[in-house]
Design an enzyme around this catalytic site. Structure first.
Site, PDB file in Angstrom:
ATOM      1  N   GLY A 455       5.559   2.146  -4.823  1.00  0.00           N
ATOM      2  CA  GLY A 455       5.447   2.994  -3.645  1.00  0.00           C
ATOM      3  C   GLY A 455       4.048   3.064  -3.104  1.00  0.00           C
ATOM      4  N   GLY A 457       1.529   5.775  -0.802  1.00  0.00           N
ATOM      5  CA  GLY A 457       1.378   7.067  -0.149  1.00  0.00           C
ATOM      6  C   GLY A 457       0.045   7.123   0.546  1.00  0.00           C
ATOM      7  N   GLY A 458      -0.258   8.316   1.053  1.00  0.00           N
ATOM      8  CA  GLY A 458      -1.549   8.485   1.716  1.00  0.00           C
ATOM      9  C   GLY A 458      -2.684   8.242   0.747  1.00  0.00           C
ATOM     10  N   GLY A 460      -2.654   6.206  -2.003  1.00  0.00           N
ATOM     11  CA  GLY A 460      -2.846   4.819  -2.424  1.00  0.00           C
ATOM     12  C   GLY A 460      -1.556   4.179  -2.856  1.00  0.00           C
ATOM     13  CB  VAL A 462       2.454   4.428  -6.996  1.00  0.00           C
ATOM     14  CG1 VAL A 462       2.777   4.896  -8.398  1.00  0.00           C
ATOM     15  CG2 VAL A 462       1.778   5.538  -6.206  1.00  0.00           C
ATOM     16  CE  LYS A 475       0.472   8.901  -7.935  1.00  0.00           C
ATOM     17  NZ  LYS A 475       0.666  10.123  -7.164  1.00  0.00           N
ATOM     18  CG  ASP A 572      -0.704  15.548   1.094  1.00  0.00           C
ATOM     19  OD1 ASP A 572      -0.023  16.092   1.994  1.00  0.00           O
ATOM     20  OD2 ASP A 572      -0.734  14.309   0.905  1.00  0.00           O
TER      21      ASP A 572
END
Ligand code: NAG
Ligand code: NAG
Ligand code: NAG
Ligand code: NAG
Ligand code: NAG
Ligand code: NAG
Length: 722
Positions: A455, A457-458, A460, A462, A475, A572
């Site tokens: 995955g 995300g904002g 980084g 994963v 991460k 977040d």
């Protein structure tokens, strides 16, 4: 058999007008020996003076092959070697030299002296099949006008010997017509040559073509030779006290020289006679086509038919040397040793300077030294790599070495960079924390592969993988730019690693050897709440489960907010950052880190958190507080009860819709997720909504603390489960 010819010559001498050199041949047909194998060779003398005596030649009984007997006369100093005289059967003599001298004064013979002597041997060559002996010189001398001395000589060869064709008959004379005559065995064939000298032409040095010198080749099969000089007509120009000569000698040995016929010059030059070659062979045996003659008893030997007369001689095979007539006589030639001992043989046994001479049975090898190619025996050893190639290889090697050093320098630089990062990223501080593991870049490398990617995300990328036998999520931050507050980062990492709470994803370790530290977390199998609620597979989720997720997530957040020494803010909070384990127990992830990044991003005036959940107050002030997390959690609660996604793009319609519904007291019934909307649960849902709305209050101070939210949700959960 000698007498008639000598008598004839003596008679002729009484009317001296002509020189006749005649080669008289006695028939060799009567040569016959009993075949007798040589025995007892060991113990036989093989030297006479400095002359070697190899078998089949020999001096004592049992030491020679029949016919090859020789005698060493020790009355001479040094001893001299002769052909043995006999015993011979009637009509047979050992090789003998007969000499007769006549002295004539005013045409009257005053004296005649006859001598029979065994032929002397000067040397024996087995390989050439010849014996170098020496013959006398025939002569015709005018001592003064009335006194004449004539010498005649005859050489008898017998047994295995024949006059070698390597001889030549030569006559040199003083103003004579001359004739060389030779006869073949049994046939009396004669040949002659003439010598004429004139006062105007006294001959040329080295030239034997009739002027003062003439010569006749020697035929095969001669076993007796006699040279007669017969003067047939007086010549007015004859010098007193001078001679004419006739001789049979090894070809090339004599070089005509004009002073030789003045006085007794030639006689004085060669008092013991001239070298005469005799060919020997094994005459009483045949050499079979395979070359295995009986006389050739040595291994590595063979026989070859001779060209002069019947029979064969034995030779050692190529690469062997010695006496093929005795057992083990042919010895391997150590060519390499010979080369060293006799440098002049280096042409015969070539071995290039780059080669290593190695003797082998029957030969030798000359392989080139390493680094050289070719064969030192048949050619030369040359550089495997010619100069240009060497230069090329050299420069390539040089480049490689240079490249290697550059690589080393880069590696060193990389290592230093990694160390720098380690220090910069708070490594020394983190190393003190026992709870967190510091991974090396190499440790994580196998995990950071595209097929482990799970995955983005904002924060980084994963990746999922195994580390120390447990499933982990790595991460890898992707933002660029420097992390300025490194100490703070390290501290937060330490703190978080010490925070072990059932509702917070556990940080296992990190890797600091990179620009931006990578973090290693426990891996949670059910993925994020965002996936569960809004994913393609619409996982069923009853109110209890949702309430539990809400309560426990709040608990996690509350725990972090409640830590007195270091308040850790999330920054977040959103369903995507709430992960679920096998039992749907929620765990908040990215705790503290997002905040750090948010702080960093503050300077660039761009907001890192998800705008869909972003606290409008924070957006205005840019100041992140624990109440910002509370706001975000309020949005999460709305998503939990509606299963609708909050979207910044549709002007936050979800939040607006709920806030409006809540304000008008009409109830938000239609906004609730149908899956959980049961009349009996409506009260619960409204209570949850109440909490959410409080969290979303634009007045930060009116928002409840996270602990309060958690407490209230827990109570709701308990009351429902009663
Ligand atoms: C033997 O010695 C003599 C002189 O001593 C020499 O002239 C002759 O060449 C030698 N012969 C051999 C076969 O060595
Ligand atoms: C050796 O030579 C001498 C002189 O020529 C001679 O008198 C003598 O008989 C010879 N000896 C043998 C054994 O031939
Ligand atoms: C020639 O030589 C012999 C022997 O030496 C001598 O007796 C004779 O007198 C000589 N004759 C002349 C003419 O000189
Ligand atoms: C031949 O050579 C000898 C010296 O060896 C010399 O005295 C003589 O004059 C030469 N004869 C001729 C015709 O050149
Ligand atoms: C014979 O003598 C001539 C003239 O002196 C010379 O050129 C030649 O090489 C000689 N030959 C031998 C075999 O000695
Ligand atoms: C030698 O000569 C004999 C008789 O001529 C012949 O039969 C034999 O094959 C010859 N041997 C060799 C090795 O040439």
């Amino acid at each position: 058999m000698l007498i008639p010819s000598w008598t004839e010559m003596s008679l002729r001498r009484r009317v001296p007008v002509l020189i006749i050199l005649s080669l008289m041949l006695a028939a060799g047909a009567s040569c016959s020996y009993e075949q007798e194998a040589p025995i007892g060779l060991p113990g036989c003398l093989d030297k006479c003076g400095n002359i070697s005596v190899p078998f089949p030649f020999g001096m004592n009984r049992g030491c020679f092959r029949l016919g090859f007997e020789v005698e060493c006369n020790h009355t001479f100093q040094p001893p001299r070697l002769f052909f043995a005289k006999g015993p011979w059967s009637p009509g047979n003599y050992g090789p003998t030299q007969e000499t007769r001298d006549w002295y004539t004064l005013a045409g009257q013979e005053i004296q005649e002296i006859e001598q029979f002597l065994p032929l002397e041997i000067l040397g024996i060559s087995l390989s050439e099949g010849l014996v170098r002996t020496h013959g006398d010189i025939s002569l015709d001398c005018s001592i003064n006008e009335t006194f004449i001395w004539v010498r005649g000589q005859q050489t008898y060869l017998s047994g295995p010997y024949l006059l070698s064709t390597r001889n030549v008959a030569t006559a040199i004379g003083w103003s004579f017509d001359a004739k060389l005559t030779q006869s073949l065995r049994g046939s009396g064939y004669m040949k002659s040559c003439s010598v004429r000298l004139e006062a105007s032409n006294m001959g040329r040095n080295g030239s034997c073509s009739g002027e003062g010198c003439c010569e006749v080749t020697v035929k095969e099969n001669l076993n007796s030779v006699s040279v007669f000089l017969v003067q047939t007509s007086p010549y007015p120009g004859i010098e007193p006290n001078s001679c004419s000569y006739g001789m049979v000698a090894e070809r090339g040995w004599y070089n005509f020289s004009t002073p030789d016929f003045h006085g007794f010059a030639l006689l004085h030059k060669y008092p013991r006679g001239v070298p005469l070659l005799a060919d020997f062979a094994i005459r009483d045996d045949l050499c079979p086509p395979q070359g295995q003659g009986h006389a050739c008893v040595s291994s590595n030997s063979f026989c070859v038919n001779v060209t002069n007369g019947p029979g064969y001689i034995c030779k050692c095979h190529h690469g062997y040397d010695g006496n093929p007539y005795i057992s083990n006589g042919c010895q391997d030639i150590d060519e390499c040793a010979l080369r060293i001992k006799h440098p002049e043989l280096q042409d015969i046994y070539p071995c290039s300077s780059g080669g290593i001479c190695k003797n082998t049975p029957g030969g030798y090898d000359c392989p080139c030294k390493s680094g050289l190619r070719g064969d030192g025996k048949s050619g030369t050893c040359t550089e495997k790599f010619p100069l240009p190639a060497k230069i090329a290889v050299g420069s390539i090697l040089g480049l490689l070495v240079a490249a290697f050093f550059v690589f080393l320098v880069l590696l060193q630089k990389e290592r230093r960079k990694m160390e720098d990062f380690f220090v910069k990223n708070g490594g020394p501080t983190l190393e003190k924390a026992k709870m967190i593991k510091i991974y090396k870049k190499e440790d994580l490398k196998p995990i950071l592969k595209s097929n482990n990617f799970i995955g983005k995300g904002g924060f980084g990328e994963v990746y999922k993988g195994f580390l120390d036998n447990q499933l982990v999520a790595v991460k890898k931050p992707i933002f660029s730019g420097n992390v300025t507050d490194v100490e703070q980062f390290a501290n937060e990492v330490i703190i978080q690693s010490q925070v072990i709470h059932k509702n917070i994803v556990r940080l296992i370790g990190c890797c600091l050897e990179v620009d931006i530290p990578m973090l290693v977390y426990e891996f949670l199998s059910k993925g994020s709440l965002d996936d569960i609620l809004h994913g393609s597979s619409q996982v069923p989720l009853d109110l209890n489960a949702r309430l539990n997720i809400a309560a426990e997530s709040a608990e996690g957040l509350a725990y972090m907010h409640s830590k007195t020494s270091n308040i850790i803010l999330h920054g977040d909070v959103k369903p995507a950052n709430i992960l679920l384990d096998d039992n749907f127990v929620p765990k908040i992830s990215d705790f503290g880190i997002s905040r750090l990044i948010a702080v960093e991003k503050q300077h660039t005036n761009s907001v890192i958190g998800d705008m869909s959940y972003m606290d409008p107050v924070y957006l205005q002030t840019g100041l992140l507080t624990d109440k910002s997390d509370v706001y975000c959690f309020g949005v999460v609660l709305l998503e939990l009860i509606s299963r609708k996604k909050a979207r910044h793009s549709d002007n936050n319609s979800l939040v607006k819709a709920f806030l409006d519904a809540h304000k008008t007291q009409k109830g938000a019934t239609e906004l609730f997720d149908k899956e959980i909307l049961e009349p009996k649960d409506l009260e619960f849902l409204n209570k949850i909504l109440d909490i959410a709305v409080e969290c979303l209050d634009l007045d930060v101070d009116k928002r409840p603390e996270m602990t309060e939210v958690a407490e209230r949700l827990l109570m709701l959960k308990r009351s429902r489960n009663k």
